[in-house]
Design an enzyme around this catalytic site. Structure first.
Site, PDB file in Angstrom:
ATOM      1  N   TYR A 196      34.871  31.158 -11.196  1.00 34.81           N
ATOM      2  CA  TYR A 196      36.222  31.078 -11.742  1.00 34.81           C
ATOM      3  C   TYR A 196      36.257  31.631 -13.162  1.00 34.81           C
ATOM      4  CZ  TYR A 196      40.819  29.226 -12.959  1.00 34.81           C
ATOM      5  OH  TYR A 196      42.130  29.103 -13.353  1.00 34.81           O
TER       6      TYR A 196
ATOM      7  N   SER B 150      42.759  31.841 -18.357  1.00 35.22           N
ATOM      8  CA  SER B 150      42.295  30.463 -18.498  1.00 35.22           C
ATOM      9  C   SER B 150      41.493  30.357 -19.786  1.00 35.22           C
ATOM     10  CB  SER B 150      41.419  30.066 -17.305  1.00 35.22           C
ATOM     11  OG  SER B 150      40.776  28.822 -17.532  1.00 35.22           O
TER      12      SER B 150
END
Length: 247
Positions: free
Chosen positions: A166, A153
């Site tokens: 995350y 990400s």
């Protein structure tokens, strides 16, 4: 890689596992790999969703898929070993793994982050990927050219406020990919490891992270599949240890 044109039978004869295959990017990848000739092993938590993907593959006449229900949050070492034993009895080798399953967790300041939720996100996004890769390694070693793809990400490269567990899990994913790539290059050069940052994509996780965003302004999961095909096929045999953007 956004405009990579994959040959129609790029993955013919290959067996590929996709985690989180019941929805979103995992579902799109499973269907795309099957469309290009692969036998896809569908791994996910919700059997009903996996069955829907299985049925879609069957309806298209693609190679018959396999369903592996597994909750990555609570899976034990014994379950990973049993999974590997089952796959070994069914398949001669494994040519690829797409680690797609992830939890978003909570969007809040790290100083207030719930520790139990933090541990859950790390279990699913990091620990399960290591355990699963270790369990599948004997099958991957039997492939003449195996590809392990991790899902990264943008917040796994530059941490942004309120991305909490995350972001930390994706930094760890980048490190895991690099470690596997470097170590396998010496001991098992037929296996390569890379990571994909899918970017802003029309998925349920993206909607949860950005509830005020217009999802129709984003590319679909199918739109970003060229890179997923590239890294799983023969045109990327020399690519190892790279973190690439799908968009």
């Amino acid at each position: 890689m956004f405009d990579y044109q994959a040959p129609s039978q790029l993955l013919k004869g290959k067996t590929i596992m996709v985690t989180g295959a019941g929805d979103g990017i995992g579902k799109a990848a499973a269907l795309t790999y099957a469309e290009h000739g692969a036998t896809v092993i569908l791994l996910g938590r919700t059997t009903k969703k996996l069955e829907a993907v299985y049925d879609a593959i069957e309806a298209k006449g693609y190679p018959q898929a396999a369903i592996v229900p597994l909750n990555l949050d609570g899976a034990s070492e014994h379950e990973y070993r049993e999974l590997a034993n089952t796959l070994t009895s069914e398949f001669d080798q494994l040519d690829g793994v797409l680690h797609n399953a992830s939890l978003l967790g909570e969007r809040c300041d790290l100083q207030h982050y719930d520790i139990r939720l933090f541990e859950q996100v790390m279990r699913v996004n990091v620990t399960s990927q290591l355990a699963l890769t270790q369990a599948l390694m004997p099958l991957l070693k039997k492939s003449p050219a195996a590809s392990i793809i991790f899902t990264s990400s943008g917040v796994g490269r530059t941490a942004k406020a309120k991305w909490g567990a995350y972001a930390i899990s994706k930094f760890a994913t980048e490190a895991m990919m690099q470690l596997f790539a470097n170590e396998l290059a010496e001991s098992q050069p037929n296996i390569r490891a890379n990571a994909i940052n899918p970017g802003a994509t029309k998925t349920a996780m993206r909607a949860a992270a950005y509830p005020n965003e217009d999802p129709n302004s984003l590319p679909s999961a199918t739109d970003i599949m060229p890179l997923y095909l590239y890294l799983m096929g023969k045109d990327s045999l020399t690519i190892n240890g790279q973190s690439l953007n799908a968009q």
